[in-house]
Each structure stands twice: as structure tokens, then as C-alpha cells.
Write a protein that holds these residues in place. Structure first.
Motif, mmCIF file in Angstrom:
data_model
loop_
_atom_site.group_PDB
_atom_site.id
_atom_site.type_symbol
_atom_site.label_atom_id
_atom_site.label_comp_id
_atom_site.label_asym_id
_atom_site.label_seq_id
_atom_site.Cartn_x
_atom_site.Cartn_y
_atom_site.Cartn_z
ATOM 1 N N ILE A 150 35.845 58.996 39.949
ATOM 2 C CA ILE A 150 35.533 58.726 38.458
ATOM 3 C C ILE A 150 35.860 57.401 38.201
ATOM 4 C CG2 ILE A 150 36.554 59.246 36.328
ATOM 5 C CD1 ILE A 150 37.088 62.254 37.243
ATOM 6 N N TRP A 151 36.778 56.850 38.909
ATOM 7 C CA TRP A 151 37.188 55.281 38.693
ATOM 8 C C TRP A 151 35.950 54.520 38.994
ATOM 9 C CZ3 TRP A 151 40.563 53.315 35.183
ATOM 10 C CH2 TRP A 151 40.677 51.900 35.461
ATOM 11 N N SER A 152 35.358 54.716 40.257
ATOM 12 C CA SER A 152 34.328 53.808 40.849
ATOM 13 C C SER A 152 32.911 54.107 40.060
ATOM 14 C CB SER A 152 34.086 54.084 42.306
ATOM 15 O OG SER A 152 33.529 55.594 42.432
ATOM 16 N N THR A 153 32.842 55.319 39.308
ATOM 17 C CA THR A 153 31.745 55.382 38.509
ATOM 18 C C THR A 153 32.068 54.717 37.117
ATOM 19 O OG1 THR A 153 31.252 57.506 39.599
ATOM 20 C CG2 THR A 153 30.142 57.292 37.645
ATOM 21 N N ALA A 154 33.168 54.970 36.625
ATOM 22 C CA ALA A 154 33.394 54.600 35.426
ATOM 23 C C ALA A 154 33.757 53.171 34.928
ATOM 24 C CB ALA A 154 34.246 55.458 34.457
ATOM 25 N N GLY A 155 34.268 52.605 36.550
ATOM 26 C CA GLY A 155 35.049 51.354 36.275
ATOM 27 C C GLY A 155 34.118 50.243 35.547
ATOM 28 N N PRO A 156 32.989 49.983 36.003
ATOM 29 C CA PRO A 156 32.090 48.839 35.406
ATOM 30 C C PRO A 156 31.853 48.927 34.176
ATOM 31 C CG PRO A 156 31.113 49.613 37.629
ATOM 32 C CD PRO A 156 32.303 50.518 37.171
ATOM 33 N N ALA A 157 31.571 50.144 33.624
ATOM 34 C CA ALA A 157 31.458 50.546 32.220
ATOM 35 C C ALA A 157 32.487 50.278 31.232
ATOM 36 C CB ALA A 157 30.930 51.822 31.838
ATOM 37 N N LEU A 158 33.711 50.657 31.632
ATOM 38 C CA LEU A 158 34.839 50.373 30.893
ATOM 39 C C LEU A 158 35.325 48.747 31.156
ATOM 40 C CD1 LEU A 158 37.369 53.361 32.475
ATOM 41 C CD2 LEU A 158 36.127 53.135 30.066
ATOM 42 N N GLN A 159 35.150 48.230 32.239
ATOM 43 C CA GLN A 159 35.368 46.816 32.123
ATOM 44 C C GLN A 159 34.415 45.959 31.067
ATOM 45 O OE1 GLN A 159 34.900 45.254 36.177
ATOM 46 N NE2 GLN A 159 35.815 43.245 35.561
ATOM 47 N N ARG A 160 33.025 46.305 31.099
ATOM 48 C CA ARG A 160 32.105 45.843 30.197
ATOM 49 C C ARG A 160 32.492 46.052 28.732
ATOM 50 N NH1 ARG A 160 27.828 47.746 32.355
ATOM 51 N NH2 ARG A 160 27.706 49.659 30.911
ATOM 52 N N ILE A 161 33.116 47.194 28.289
ATOM 53 C CA ILE A 161 33.378 47.530 27.092
ATOM 54 C C ILE A 161 34.764 46.763 26.594
ATOM 55 C CG2 ILE A 161 34.607 49.403 25.764
ATOM 56 C CD1 ILE A 161 32.849 51.392 27.016
ATOM 57 N N MET A 162 35.743 46.457 27.891
ATOM 58 C CA MET A 162 36.999 45.671 27.418
ATOM 59 C C MET A 162 36.447 44.271 27.462
ATOM 60 S SD MET A 162 40.044 45.906 26.837
ATOM 61 C CE MET A 162 41.553 46.250 27.509
ATOM 62 N N ASN A 163 35.611 43.860 28.014
ATOM 63 C CA ASN A 163 34.995 42.509 28.047
ATOM 64 C C ASN A 163 34.451 42.195 26.546
ATOM 65 O OD1 ASN A 163 36.291 41.392 30.266
ATOM 66 N ND2 ASN A 163 34.286 41.854 31.754
ATOM 67 N N ASP A 164 33.502 42.911 26.168
ATOM 68 C CA ASP A 164 32.868 43.137 24.714
ATOM 69 C C ASP A 164 33.710 42.675 23.674
ATOM 70 O OD1 ASP A 164 30.561 42.816 26.183
ATOM 71 O OD2 ASP A 164 29.880 44.975 25.806
ATOM 72 N N SER A 165 34.870 44.006 23.817
ATOM 73 C CA SER A 165 35.724 43.948 22.659
ATOM 74 C C SER A 165 36.722 42.639 22.598
ATOM 75 C CB SER A 165 36.525 45.130 22.738
ATOM 76 O OG SER A 165 37.287 45.102 23.796
ATOM 77 N N LEU A 166 37.213 42.254 23.930
ATOM 78 C CA LEU A 166 37.832 41.038 23.793
ATOM 79 C C LEU A 166 37.142 39.968 23.267
ATOM 80 C CD1 LEU A 166 40.040 41.369 27.155
ATOM 81 C CD2 LEU A 166 40.833 41.704 24.917
ATOM 82 N N ASN A 167 35.910 39.907 23.463
ATOM 83 C CA ASN A 167 34.914 38.515 23.132
ATOM 84 C C ASN A 167 35.094 38.606 21.638
ATOM 85 O OD1 ASN A 167 34.716 37.539 25.567
ATOM 86 N ND2 ASN A 167 32.863 38.577 25.936
ATOM 87 N N ARG A 168 34.786 39.955 21.040
ATOM 88 C CA ARG A 168 34.670 39.985 19.657
ATOM 89 C C ARG A 168 35.819 39.699 18.670
ATOM 90 N NH1 ARG A 168 31.101 45.642 18.937
ATOM 91 N NH2 ARG A 168 29.461 45.014 20.039
ATOM 92 N N VAL A 169 36.815 40.061 19.286
ATOM 93 C CA VAL A 169 38.217 39.827 18.829
ATOM 94 C C VAL A 169 38.425 38.126 18.770
ATOM 95 C CG1 VAL A 169 40.939 40.127 18.952
ATOM 96 C CG2 VAL A 169 39.371 41.929 19.178
ATOM 97 N N SER A 170 38.173 37.585 19.986
ATOM 98 C CA SER A 170 38.391 35.972 19.911
ATOM 99 C C SER A 170 37.203 35.322 19.402
ATOM 100 C CB SER A 170 38.283 35.687 21.752
ATOM 101 O OG SER A 170 37.190 35.941 22.162
#
Length: 53
Positions: free
Chosen positions: A31-51
Motif C-alpha cells: 500500500i505504501w509503495s502504491t500510495a507513497g508518490p500520491a501522498l508526497q505530491r499532495i503534501m508538496n502541493d499543500s506546503l507550496n500553497r501555504v508558503s
């Protein structure tokens, strides 16, 4: 004699718990290998929006 029966019954369940633990770890890895890239993309997008505020 009753005590020997109880000990014998408890030790027979150890391989089952080991199998359950290994299967759970395997599911987490899949599950982590499948969802890892998507979760990382979501986290990066949200951090970029906040910053950007």
C-alpha cells in the motif's frame, strides 16, 4: 498434568501470529509503495500553497 496441556496449546499459536504479522507488514509495504508518490505530491502541493501566503 493440566499445566502441561495449557502450555502446549499456547505455543501452537505462535506460527499463526508470525504469519499474521508478516502478512500485515507485506500489505503495508504494498500500500505504501502504491500510495507513497500520491501522498508526497499532495503534501508538496499543500506546503507550496501555504508558503505562498
Amino acid at each position: 498434568m493440566l499445566m502441561k496441556q495449557i502450555i502446549r496449546d499456547e505455543t501452537g499459536d505462535v506460527p499463526g501470529w508470525v504469519l499474521i504479522t508478516l502478512m500485515t507488514a507485506g500489505l503495508v509495504v504494498v500500500i505504501w509503495s502504491t500510495a507513497g508518490p500520491a501522498l508526497q505530491r499532495i503534501m508538496n502541493d499543500s506546503l507550496n500553497r501555504v508558503s505562498s501566503f
